[in-house]
Design an enzyme around this catalytic site. Sequence first.
Site, PDB file in Angstrom:
ATOM      1  N   ARG A  25      65.204   3.287 -10.936  1.00 46.32           N
ATOM      2  CA  ARG A  25      64.604   2.091 -10.425  1.00 46.32           C
ATOM      3  C   ARG A  25      64.015   1.212 -11.531  1.00 46.32           C
ATOM      4  O   ARG A  25      62.946   0.428 -11.400  1.00 46.32           O
ATOM      5  CB  ARG A  25      63.248   2.538  -9.464  1.00 46.32           C
ATOM      6  CG  ARG A  25      63.674   3.078  -7.986  1.00 46.32           C
ATOM      7  CD  ARG A  25      64.096   1.873  -7.165  1.00 46.32           C
ATOM      8  NE  ARG A  25      64.448   2.701  -5.872  1.00 46.32           N
ATOM      9  CZ  ARG A  25      63.629   2.484  -4.689  1.00 46.32           C
ATOM     10  NH1 ARG A  25      62.545   1.916  -5.110  1.00 46.32           N
ATOM     11  NH2 ARG A  25      63.919   2.824  -3.652  1.00 46.32           N
ATOM     12  N   ARG A  29      59.740  -3.572  -9.165  1.00 41.78           N
ATOM     13  CA  ARG A  29      58.680  -4.563  -9.189  1.00 41.78           C
ATOM     14  C   ARG A  29      57.562  -4.377 -10.288  1.00 41.78           C
ATOM     15  O   ARG A  29      56.731  -5.236 -10.465  1.00 41.78           O
ATOM     16  CB  ARG A  29      58.031  -4.109  -7.887  1.00 41.78           C
ATOM     17  CG  ARG A  29      58.795  -4.848  -6.696  1.00 41.78           C
ATOM     18  CD  ARG A  29      58.203  -4.359  -5.266  1.00 41.78           C
ATOM     19  NE  ARG A  29      58.242  -2.963  -5.035  1.00 41.78           N
ATOM     20  CZ  ARG A  29      58.012  -2.281  -3.931  1.00 41.78           C
ATOM     21  NH1 ARG A  29      57.723  -2.942  -3.040  1.00 41.78           N
ATOM     22  NH2 ARG A  29      58.238  -0.969  -4.120  1.00 41.78           N
ATOM     23  N   ARG A  38      62.032 -12.206  -7.232  1.00 46.61           N
ATOM     24  CA  ARG A  38      61.880 -11.708  -5.842  1.00 46.61           C
ATOM     25  C   ARG A  38      60.832 -12.664  -5.225  1.00 46.61           C
ATOM     26  O   ARG A  38      60.912 -12.768  -3.943  1.00 46.61           O
ATOM     27  CB  ARG A  38      60.990 -10.530  -6.000  1.00 46.61           C
ATOM     28  CG  ARG A  38      60.746  -9.780  -4.969  1.00 46.61           C
ATOM     29  CD  ARG A  38      62.166  -9.183  -4.081  1.00 46.61           C
ATOM     30  NE  ARG A  38      61.336  -8.260  -3.102  1.00 46.61           N
ATOM     31  CZ  ARG A  38      60.719  -8.887  -1.978  1.00 46.61           C
ATOM     32  NH1 ARG A  38      60.757 -10.063  -1.630  1.00 46.61           N
ATOM     33  NH2 ARG A  38      60.366  -7.764  -1.072  1.00 46.61           N
ATOM     34  N   ASP A  74      71.128  -1.404  -3.216  1.00 44.52           N
ATOM     35  CA  ASP A  74      70.300  -0.380  -2.588  1.00 44.52           C
ATOM     36  C   ASP A  74      71.249   0.686  -1.767  1.00 44.52           C
ATOM     37  O   ASP A  74      72.355   0.457  -1.669  1.00 44.52           O
ATOM     38  CB  ASP A  74      69.557  -1.107  -1.451  1.00 44.52           C
ATOM     39  CG  ASP A  74      68.494   0.020  -1.020  1.00 44.52           C
ATOM     40  OD1 ASP A  74      67.434  -0.001  -1.694  1.00 44.52           O
ATOM     41  OD2 ASP A  74      68.638   0.405  -0.033  1.00 44.52           O
ATOM     42  N   TYR A 151      68.096   8.466   7.007  1.00 40.52           N
ATOM     43  CA  TYR A 151      67.701   6.816   7.453  1.00 40.52           C
ATOM     44  C   TYR A 151      68.325   6.178   8.595  1.00 40.52           C
ATOM     45  O   TYR A 151      67.581   5.656   9.414  1.00 40.52           O
ATOM     46  CB  TYR A 151      68.152   5.848   6.129  1.00 40.52           C
ATOM     47  CG  TYR A 151      66.861   5.875   5.041  1.00 40.52           C
ATOM     48  CD1 TYR A 151      65.828   5.114   5.260  1.00 40.52           C
ATOM     49  CD2 TYR A 151      67.091   6.509   3.718  1.00 40.52           C
ATOM     50  CE1 TYR A 151      64.749   5.339   4.183  1.00 40.52           C
ATOM     51  CE2 TYR A 151      66.300   6.693   3.056  1.00 40.52           C
ATOM     52  CZ  TYR A 151      64.983   5.953   2.821  1.00 40.52           C
ATOM     53  OH  TYR A 151      64.028   5.960   2.262  1.00 40.52           O
TER      54      TYR A 151
HETATM   55  O1  CP3 Z   1      67.381   2.210 -10.064  1.00 37.71           O
HETATM   56  C1  CP3 Z   1      67.583   0.730 -10.076  1.00 37.71           C
HETATM   57  O2  CP3 Z   1      66.972  -0.048 -10.911  1.00 37.71           O
HETATM   58  C2  CP3 Z   1      68.535   0.088  -9.127  1.00 37.71           C
HETATM   59  C3  CP3 Z   1      68.300  -0.081  -8.058  1.00 37.71           C
HETATM   60  C4  CP3 Z   1      67.853   0.793  -6.648  1.00 37.71           C
HETATM   61  C5  CP3 Z   1      67.086   0.265  -5.799  1.00 37.71           C
HETATM   62  N1  CP3 Z   1      67.191   1.185  -4.767  1.00 37.71           N
HETATM   63  C6  CP3 Z   1      66.424  -1.300  -5.820  1.00 37.71           C
HETATM   64  C7  CP3 Z   1      65.514  -1.228  -4.810  1.00 37.71           C
HETATM   65  C8  CP3 Z   1      68.336   1.991  -6.357  1.00 37.71           C
HETATM   66  C9  CP3 Z   1      69.204   2.900  -7.255  1.00 37.71           C
HETATM   67  C10 CP3 Z   1      67.797   2.212  -5.228  1.00 37.71           C
HETATM   68  C11 CP3 Z   1      68.342   3.474  -4.411  1.00 37.71           C
HETATM   69  C12 CP3 Z   1      67.594   3.745  -3.047  1.00 37.71           C
HETATM   70  N2  CP3 Z   1      66.933   2.956  -2.001  1.00 37.71           N
HETATM   71  C13 CP3 Z   1      67.107   5.062  -2.787  1.00 37.71           C
HETATM   72  C14 CP3 Z   1      67.412   6.319  -3.558  1.00 37.71           C
HETATM   73  C15 CP3 Z   1      66.470   6.595  -4.840  1.00 37.71           C
HETATM   74  C16 CP3 Z   1      64.938   6.937  -4.545  1.00 37.71           C
HETATM   75  O3  CP3 Z   1      64.206   6.051  -4.728  1.00 37.71           O
HETATM   76  O4  CP3 Z   1      64.887   7.796  -3.945  1.00 37.71           O
HETATM   77  C17 CP3 Z   1      66.539   4.952  -1.703  1.00 37.71           C
HETATM   78  C18 CP3 Z   1      65.744   6.141  -0.612  1.00 37.71           C
HETATM   79  C19 CP3 Z   1      66.549   3.637  -1.343  1.00 37.71           C
HETATM   80  C20 CP3 Z   1      66.007   3.169   0.144  1.00 37.71           C
HETATM   81  C21 CP3 Z   1      64.882   2.094  -0.216  1.00 37.71           C
HETATM   82  N3  CP3 Z   1      65.270   1.082  -0.857  1.00 37.71           N
HETATM   83  C22 CP3 Z   1      63.606   2.322   0.124  1.00 37.71           C
HETATM   84  C23 CP3 Z   1      62.769   3.627   0.385  1.00 37.71           C
HETATM   85  C24 CP3 Z   1      62.921   1.152  -0.460  1.00 37.71           C
HETATM   86  C25 CP3 Z   1      61.302   0.713  -0.473  1.00 37.71           C
HETATM   87  C26 CP3 Z   1      60.874   1.072  -1.577  1.00 37.71           C
HETATM   88  C27 CP3 Z   1      59.523   0.324  -1.801  1.00 37.71           C
HETATM   89  O5  CP3 Z   1      59.108   1.014  -2.973  1.00 37.71           O
HETATM   90  O6  CP3 Z   1      59.226  -0.409  -1.183  1.00 37.71           O
HETATM   91  C28 CP3 Z   1      63.819   0.248  -0.890  1.00 37.71           C
HETATM   92  C29 CP3 Z   1      63.834  -1.056  -1.539  1.00 37.71           C
HETATM   93  C30 CP3 Z   1      63.971  -1.225  -2.973  1.00 37.71           C
HETATM   94  N4  CP3 Z   1      65.218  -0.932  -3.416  1.00 37.71           N
HETATM   95  C31 CP3 Z   1      63.478  -1.997  -3.979  1.00 37.71           C
HETATM   96  C32 CP3 Z   1      63.957  -2.106  -4.995  1.00 37.71           C
HETATM   97  C33 CP3 Z   1      63.791  -2.609  -6.466  1.00 37.71           C
HETATM   98  C34 CP3 Z   1      62.136  -2.807  -3.684  1.00 37.71           C
HETATM   99  C35 CP3 Z   1      62.280  -3.839  -2.935  1.00 37.71           C
HETATM  100  C36 CP3 Z   1      61.311  -5.249  -3.165  1.00 37.71           C
HETATM  101  O7  CP3 Z   1      61.558  -5.920  -4.157  1.00 37.71           O
HETATM  102  O8  CP3 Z   1      60.396  -5.232  -2.553  1.00 37.71           O
END
Ligand code: CP3
Length: 346
Positions: A25, A29, A38, A74, A151
């Site tokens: 990640r 943010r 964003r 994502d 999911y």
């Molecule tokens: O690692 C990286 O920088 C690459 C980007 C990446 C994102 N999601 C960006 C993201 C990767 C590799 C993911 C994978 C992902 N997405 C997973 C597996 C990894 C983990 O963390 O367990 C999962 C379960 C998801 C599903 C998902 N997407 C969730 C649960 C959320 C909300 C998380 C939150 O903190 O609100 C997202 C959104 C998301 N994916 C964000 C980012 C940067 C936040 C979105 C925003 O800008 O509001």
Amino acid sequence: MLKNDLFLRACKRDSIERTPIWIMRQAGRYLPEYRAVREKSDFLTMCRTPELATEVTLQPIDLIGVDAAIIFSDILVIPEAMGMELEMIESKGPVFHHPIRNEDDAKQLKNIDAVKDLKYVLDAVSLTKKELDNRVPLIGFAGSPWTLLTYMVEGKGSKNFSEIKKLIYNNPSLAHSLLDKIANSVAEYLSAKIEAGANAVQIFDTWGGILSQRDYKEFSLEYITKIVSNIKRNDEPVIVFSKGVHHSIPEIANCGCDVIGLDWTMNIGDVRKIVGDKVALQGNLDPTVLYAEPDSIRTKAKEVFDSYGKGSGHVFNLGHGILPDIPPAHAKALVDFVKEESKAYH
Ligand code: CP3
């Protein structure tokens, strides 16, 4: 060709002069520069716009100095491409308004053609490769079939995972047919990412650890193994990150992957003894250590080095994603420390 290929060499357990680091990640943010992009576009628009995805993918390379880029996207783009309406709700996370609960729901899912239906991700990969100009390798990723199905069935984040558990225990054959269908799409998707320029791929199995050891094997690892053997690749490493599965390390080491990603609850030195030189290890600093001051971050990072010991086969990372309220200077302090301190271990 690559100016810095430490990450790829560590994945292959080749000898290297220092340990590489990237952060799950890392494009997110906690970076003000990410939040600025964003502010102007919602999350899914950023994923679908190659220029924006490329911009935020590059931010941690320039700002934090990590040794690999991971394409901004994502895991949920696959269920979305299968026809599920996805919404990212601020402060709540991803929501599918029509989750999959029975055979009729399952029939609505489209078979996807990754190259066509997820072209916007592949375009982002190609554009990012170009903009990276061979500075560091680019990682592509996908969710594991189990984590994606969780999911798709729950429809949102969950505490007890009651809906997915009902499905696997009441109707295992439907669960298996869905997992198989998702596995085929993921393998095709990861192959396409490699074709578009990804130098390595990671499979995120965030919810592997909600299963018993036996069920993990049946409902998760089985399909990860299928994907690993079906990905079309030359020598691009495959990383498997299953969270909370300390019970199945030897089995994961045998799934055909090159690297096992570890969460922070495991002792990386103990895991190294179990896997020997079968696979490399990635991890595994507790992500909340980054809340501490840099001196404590360095102490805790050194514990990971000391636990792993000398030699190649270690990619430094956190044990899960970086949290949104971590100061970027703390992430930078970690990266600087890893780059300097790790020389003594090679
Ligand atoms: O690692 C990286 O920088 C690459 C980007 C990446 C994102 N999601 C960006 C993201 C990767 C590799 C993911 C994978 C992902 N997405 C997973 C597996 C990894 C983990 O963390 O367990 C999962 C379960 C998801 C599903 C998902 N997407 C969730 C649960 C959320 C909300 C998380 C939150 O903190 O609100 C997202 C959104 C998301 N994916 C964000 C980012 C940067 C936040 C979105 C925003 O800008 O509001």
